[in-house]
Write a protein that holds these residues in place. Structure first.
Motif, short mmCIF file in Angstrom:
data_model
loop_
_atom_site.label_atom_id
_atom_site.label_comp_id
_atom_site.label_asym_id
_atom_site.label_seq_id
_atom_site.Cartn_x
_atom_site.Cartn_y
_atom_site.Cartn_z
N SER A 250 -123.25 -11.17 24.02
CA SER A 250 -123.16 -11.19 22.98
C SER A 250 -123.80 -12.61 22.12
O SER A 250 -124.05 -13.17 23.16
N LYS B 287 -115.09 -14.96 13.42
CA LYS B 287 -114.26 -13.97 14.16
C LYS B 287 -114.40 -12.63 13.15
O LYS B 287 -114.13 -11.57 13.67
N ASN C 4 -117.02 -10.60 14.20
CA ASN C 4 -116.83 -10.15 15.61
C ASN C 4 -117.68 -11.13 16.52
O ASN C 4 -118.31 -10.63 17.40
N SER D 42 -122.77 -6.34 16.76
CA SER D 42 -121.90 -6.91 17.56
C SER D 42 -120.67 -6.00 17.49
O SER D 42 -120.22 -5.31 16.72
N ILE E 70 -117.19 -4.12 17.71
CA ILE E 70 -115.73 -4.34 17.07
C ILE E 70 -114.77 -4.89 18.24
O ILE E 70 -114.81 -3.83 19.31
N SER E 71 -114.02 -6.11 18.26
CA SER E 71 -113.29 -6.32 19.18
C SER E 71 -111.85 -6.00 18.69
O SER E 71 -111.50 -5.86 17.47
N GLU F 21 -107.75 -9.29 24.47
CA GLU F 21 -108.79 -8.63 23.56
C GLU F 21 -109.81 -7.79 24.46
O GLU F 21 -110.24 -8.15 25.47
N HIS G 155 -113.23 -4.72 23.68
CA HIS G 155 -114.21 -3.80 22.92
C HIS G 155 -113.63 -2.50 22.72
O HIS G 155 -113.65 -1.67 21.71
#
Length: 253
Positions: free
Chosen positions: A9, A39, A42, A174, A176-177, A224, A226
């Motif tokens: 990332s 944050k 993401n 990016s 999404i987490s 955490e 994805h």
């Protein structure tokens, strides 16, 4: 204990500059705010360093981080006084000369009382590395190569960060987490085997733990991923392990 995802990332380094922060004369509120804003996009800070107002140290770290990370964000040290050396240090880092930006001088002269600041100070504010990009309307955000240069005053820093973020960060693709935070009624060292099993079973996830700052023995566990389904599977695995040990768990997020 933290297990980092191996997925690539956008990498970001944060440098907080100010001898007054290291001497505890001024509290650093900027870094936590920037981390929270990233944050929301993401994104996350991969490394953070606090440096004094020292040209040699700043230039060395900026040069290193600029080569290693996609973006570097600095806060502090861009005012007109003798100990504001961030701009000079960045120029040294990139072996760039300083030149006067007339457009910036015009903006500054419109916004300040010339009777309260000398011409020498104005020239210092407007003398930037030759490759500097001025971002946004009004007083611009400064971008030197991949280094975003922000002021140290929180109210100004936030405005300048948003200009940089809008143009360079919000369009980054990016994933999404999904994350969850748990409070476990047991000390961290007694969770080592359980955490290690989670790490081995869910290698693409980020798994963290740290002691809670309470009188009773508690540990915070952070998960955490994805993939939301992967997060759910890891949560279920954690609860199964803790149920076997008759340990109480509660969700905080």
């Amino acid at each position: 204990m933290i297990q980092m995802s191996t997925e690539k990332s956008t990498s970001i380094a944060l440098i907080v500059i100010g001898s007054e922060i290291l001497s505890n004369q001024v509290k650093d509120f900027n870094s936590s705010w920037i981390i929270a804003e990233l944050k929301k996009l993401n994104l996350e800070v991969n490394i953070m360093t606090i440096l004094p107002d020292d040209t040699q140290q700043i230039s060395k770290v900026v040069r290193s981080y600029s080569n290693e990370y996609d973006y570097v964000i600095t806060t502090g040290g861009i005012g007109p006084t003798h100990d504001d050396v961030t701009i000079e240090s960045i120029a040294i880092a990139f072996q760039s000369r300083l030149r006067l930006f007339d457009s910036l001088k015009e903006i500054i002269c419109q916004k300040i009382d010339k009777h309260k600041i000398s011409e020498k100070m104005i020239l210092k504010l407007c003398s930037l590395p030759t490759e500097t990009k001025l971002i946004g309307n009004g007083y611009p955000t400064l971008l030197v190569r991949n280094v975003c240069v922000l002021p140290g005053i929180p109210s100004l820093m936030k405005k300048q960060f948003q200009k940089f973020s809008k143009l360079y960060l919000k369009n980054i693709s990016s994933e999404i987490s999904h994350s969850k935070l748990f409070e476990i009624k047991i000390i961290e060292i007694d969770l080592l085997e359980i955490l290690q099993e989670l790490v081995l079973k869910h290698p693409t996830m980020k798994i963290g733990s740290y002691p809670a700052d309470n009188e009773t023995p508690e540990t915070i566990i952070y998960l955490e991923a994805h993939d939301e389904h992967e997060l759910i599977r890891a949560e279920n695995d954690l609860k199964k392990h803790l149920k076997k040990c008759s340990v109480q768990i509660s969700s905080k997020l």
